[in-house]
Structures are given as structure tokens and as C-alpha cells.
Write an enzyme that holds these catalytic residues in place. Sequence first.
Site, PDB file in Angstrom:
ATOM      1  N   HIS A  37     -11.473  -7.679   2.247  1.00 30.34           N
ATOM      2  CA  HIS A  37     -11.222  -7.906   3.611  1.00 30.34           C
ATOM      3  C   HIS A  37     -12.016  -6.863   4.368  1.00 30.34           C
ATOM      4  CE1 HIS A  37      -6.883  -6.009   4.661  1.00 30.34           C
ATOM      5  NE2 HIS A  37      -7.911  -4.992   4.484  1.00 30.34           N
ATOM      6  N   ASP A  65      -9.695  -4.168  15.046  1.00 29.50           N
ATOM      7  CA  ASP A  65      -8.314  -5.169  14.892  1.00 29.50           C
ATOM      8  C   ASP A  65      -7.093  -4.333  15.447  1.00 29.50           C
ATOM      9  OD1 ASP A  65      -8.274  -3.248  12.896  1.00 29.50           O
ATOM     10  OD2 ASP A  65      -8.741  -4.601  11.329  1.00 29.50           O
ATOM     11  N   GLU A  71      -9.928 -12.084   6.598  1.00 24.06           N
ATOM     12  CA  GLU A  71      -9.162 -12.168   4.973  1.00 24.06           C
ATOM     13  C   GLU A  71     -10.081 -12.971   4.104  1.00 24.06           C
ATOM     14  OE1 GLU A  71      -7.237 -10.049   4.163  1.00 24.06           O
ATOM     15  OE2 GLU A  71      -5.448 -10.224   5.242  1.00 24.06           O
ATOM     16  N   ASN A 112      -8.246  -6.699  -1.239  1.00 24.22           N
ATOM     17  CA  ASN A 112      -8.667  -8.347  -1.456  1.00 24.22           C
ATOM     18  C   ASN A 112     -10.343  -8.550  -0.728  1.00 24.22           C
ATOM     19  OD1 ASN A 112      -8.530  -8.148   1.387  1.00 24.22           O
ATOM     20  ND2 ASN A 112      -6.733  -9.934   1.552  1.00 24.22           N
TER      21      ASN A 112
HETATM   22  C1  F6R Z   1      -8.443  -1.416   9.629  1.00 24.34           C
HETATM   23  C2  F6R Z   1      -9.134  -2.521   9.024  1.00 24.34           C
HETATM   24  C3  F6R Z   1      -9.033  -2.671   7.452  1.00 24.34           C
HETATM   25  C4  F6R Z   1      -8.841  -1.347   6.593  1.00 24.34           C
HETATM   26  C5  F6R Z   1      -8.525  -1.885   5.110  1.00 24.34           C
HETATM   27  C6  F6R Z   1      -8.451  -0.819   4.070  1.00 24.34           C
HETATM   28  O1  F6R Z   1      -8.635  -1.168  10.895  1.00 24.34           O
HETATM   29  O2  F6R Z   1      -9.747  -3.159   9.486  1.00 24.34           O
HETATM   30  O3  F6R Z   1     -10.002  -3.408   6.978  1.00 24.34           O
HETATM   31  O4  F6R Z   1      -9.781  -0.770   6.710  1.00 24.34           O
HETATM   32  O5  F6R Z   1      -7.283  -2.668   4.878  1.00 24.34           O
HETATM   33  O6  F6R Z   1      -7.733   0.034   4.657  1.00 24.34           O
HETATM   34  P1  F6R Z   1      -6.999   1.624   3.930  1.00 24.34           P
HETATM   35  O7  F6R Z   1      -7.986   2.570   4.366  1.00 24.34           O
HETATM   36  O8  F6R Z   1      -5.663   1.738   4.330  1.00 24.34           O
HETATM   37  O9  F6R Z   1      -7.090   1.317   2.565  1.00 24.34           O
END
Ligand code: F6R
Length: 252
Positions: free
Chosen positions: A139, A68, A144, A137
Site C-alpha cells: 500500500h 491519510d 490497499e 502489502n
Molecule cells: C502513512 C502511510 C503508510 C505508511 C506505510 C509504511 O501515512 O500512508 O502508507 O507509509 O504503512 O509504514 P511504516 O513506515 O510504519 O513502515
Amino acid sequence: MIRIIRTRDYDSLSRKAADIIASQIKVKPDSVLGLATGTSPMGIYDDLAQRYTSGTLDFARIRTVNLDEYVGLGATDEHSYRYFMNLHLFDRVNIDKNNTHIPDGLAADLDKEAYAYDELIQSLGGIDLQLLGIGRNGHIGFNEPADHFEKSTHVVDLARSTIEANSRLFDSSADVPKQAVTMGIGAIMQARSILLIASGRDKADIIKEAFCGNITPEVPASILQLHPDLTIVGDEDALSAMGAGDADLFCA
Ligand code: F6R
């Protein structure tokens, strides 16, 4: 099949996950790696960079596709995921930057960019190993919670909880972009293998919900229960709401 690897702490999680990625690179030196940003993979990227420096890992033929990118942020913006990837991995190893792909958050036509991203993944032959973090959440990528699973790469309005969670990396939550381009559930699920990492107590509840609860688009990661080759590497804290440790006891 879900394989669970429980580690003592974040450092051993990073080492274990880096072992899995390094094995993939050794077995198939031109692998297509699906990569993630965020706090969780930083230790993995450090470890992989060290393996390159010590001469045990070669990225020369590796191709990558990231999950992303924020809409409106370009490569030179230190909050962009392109900047993150260059800083934490690409500039530290012998990867050909032309073989590293991240959605372009500055594209004039974002829907066209999203469509082209799926075409690109197809043209690379799909993803061999997809690395995933998980949002509190549920994702994965920026898919989302919603009332349906979005199959293709798409532009997404970030959830308020995501904006709040990610504001720790910005000056304030007002500075966090409100949209992102994210790989869809289709390309993630088509990856030949998936490695999901989770660290810290604040991931414990969602890990249990995603992997022991119902499969629902309200918890996007729950779809991974259907993947034929999923490995979860979690530290004690992230797996603290779960059972004893192997796949059978995991949801006990
Ligand atoms: C990042 C992504 C997100 C993260 C998720 C967890 O490219 O796609 O899904 O993997 O938000 O983020 P952290 O590792 O910062 O807790």
C-alpha cells in the site's frame, strides 16, 4: 525515470531523504509537500527539525498535505496522524499550522471530506514533492491492494495485514481503527516528484515486487513505475532483494 539511492542504514537513509526535501524547500520556499506518517519518516522529520533549529531551513511559506488519517481519531488522540505530524515535525519548525492539511477523520460526512481534500490539493496547485512509505502489502497512503486503482481521496477499509502491522503502535489490534481517509492514486501520481523511502528487511520482498513486477492494483505501489520522477531511497536491508544499485541493474 526511477532513481535508486541505496544507503548503509536507517540514519543515512534519513539524512539522504532529508537532503532531497531540504533542496526542494530551498528551490521553492512555498512548495507543497505531500507528507507521510509511520515509522519510516521519523528520522527524516528529526533531521529536518534539526536543520530548522540550526538556521539552515525555513518552513515559513511551506504548505503540506498528508496522505491519510484514521477515521474516528481527532487531533488530540495520540494515535491520530495529525497528532503524529504535530509531534514529529510541525511543532518543531516555523511552519504555519494553517498551511498544514490532513484529512479530518472526525468529519460527519467523510465522503464530502474526501471530495473537499482533492479540491484543496487542486487549489494549492498540486503537490511538488510527495514523500511515501510503503506497506508490506504494497500500500501507499492507505491505498490497499484491490481489483482497481482508486483515483480520488476516499474512505477505505483497512486490510487485515495493515491493522496487524499498525497494531504495534496501539495497545492491541482491536484498538486499531478499521477505516481511514486516504489520498487516492490520482493525486499521488500527479505529484511533480515522488520520494519513496523503505527501511528494513521486512520491506525487501515488497520493494522487489512493486518495482520489478507487474503493474497491478494488487500491489498499489507498482503504479509508481509509471511516474516520470520517482526517487527510491532504501537502506541495504530494504533493497537486499534487488540488483546492484543503479536504475539499470535494479531489477537484475
Ligand atoms: C502513512 C502511510 C503508510 C505508511 C506505510 C509504511 O501515512 O500512508 O502508507 O507509509 O504503512 O509504514 P511504516 O513506515 O510504519 O513502515
